[in-house]
Design a protein around this motif. Structure first.
Motif, PDB file in Angstrom:
ATOM      1  N   TYR A  54       3.501  -9.488  -0.635  1.00 37.31           N
ATOM      2  CA  TYR A  54       4.882  -9.637  -0.168  1.00 37.31           C
ATOM      3  C   TYR A  54       5.007 -10.861   0.732  1.00 37.31           C
ATOM      4  O   TYR A  54       6.064 -11.471   0.830  1.00 37.31           O
ATOM      5  N   LYS A  55       3.904 -11.248   1.373  1.00 33.83           N
ATOM      6  CA  LYS A  55       3.914 -12.430   2.250  1.00 33.83           C
ATOM      7  C   LYS A  55       4.173 -13.715   1.469  1.00 33.83           C
ATOM      8  O   LYS A  55       4.561 -14.720   2.038  1.00 33.83           O
ATOM      9  N   TRP A  72      10.906 -12.859   2.083  1.00 31.52           N
ATOM     10  CA  TRP A  72      10.209 -12.203   3.197  1.00 31.52           C
ATOM     11  C   TRP A  72       9.940 -13.215   4.296  1.00 31.52           C
ATOM     12  O   TRP A  72      10.187 -12.951   5.473  1.00 31.52           O
ATOM     13  N   ALA A 123       8.747  -5.775   2.554  1.00 29.73           N
ATOM     14  CA  ALA A 123       7.303  -5.540   2.454  1.00 29.73           C
ATOM     15  C   ALA A 123       7.009  -4.150   1.896  1.00 29.73           C
ATOM     16  O   ALA A 123       6.173  -3.998   0.993  1.00 29.73           O
TER      17      ALA A 123
END
Length: 123
Positions: A6-7, A12, A52
């Motif tokens: 998700y980073k 995000w 996330a």
């Protein structure tokens, strides 16, 4: 959801700029500590947190659900920023900057939703 984190998601990364909300709310009146200050901070943190969490779920459908929650938190944040501006807790410049950031994040979230919905509907 795939091999990336998700980073790696631009949306995000963009929403992680919640620190700006924290910095700006430091100047709010002390009586707002458990009011608008707290609400703004919670909404700002909720956005990247839901992105996330959704990304790490087992299905695209669940991810879409969490993106929807993130959009809801974004709407809360925008409303609270407008209230802070109205109460003169935020300068027009700071408010405008944050509101532009919320619009950018909303566009990115909607774009990701559209992509995921298309993935769900494809054979």
């Amino acid at each position: 959801m795939g091999s990336f984190s998700y980073k790696d998601l631009k949306v995000w990364q963009n929403s992680m700029e919640a620190e700006h909300v924290y910095l700006l709310t430091q100047s709010f009146p002390r009586q707002e500590t458990y009011g608008l200050t707290n609400q703004l901070q919670k909404a700002a943190i909720s956005i990247p947190s839901n992105i996330a969490e959704g990304h790490t779920r087992d299905s695209t459908k669940e991810f879409l659900h969490f993106l929807s929650i993130a959009l809801g938190s974004l709407a809360e944040l925008k409303t609270q920023l407008l209230l802070a501006q109205k109460f003169k807790y935020l300068s027009m410049d700071n408010s405008k900057l944050l509101l532009l950031k919320t619009e950018e994040t909303a566009r990115m979230l909607r774009g990701l939703q559209k992509t995921l919905k298309a993935k769900l509907n494809s054979p």
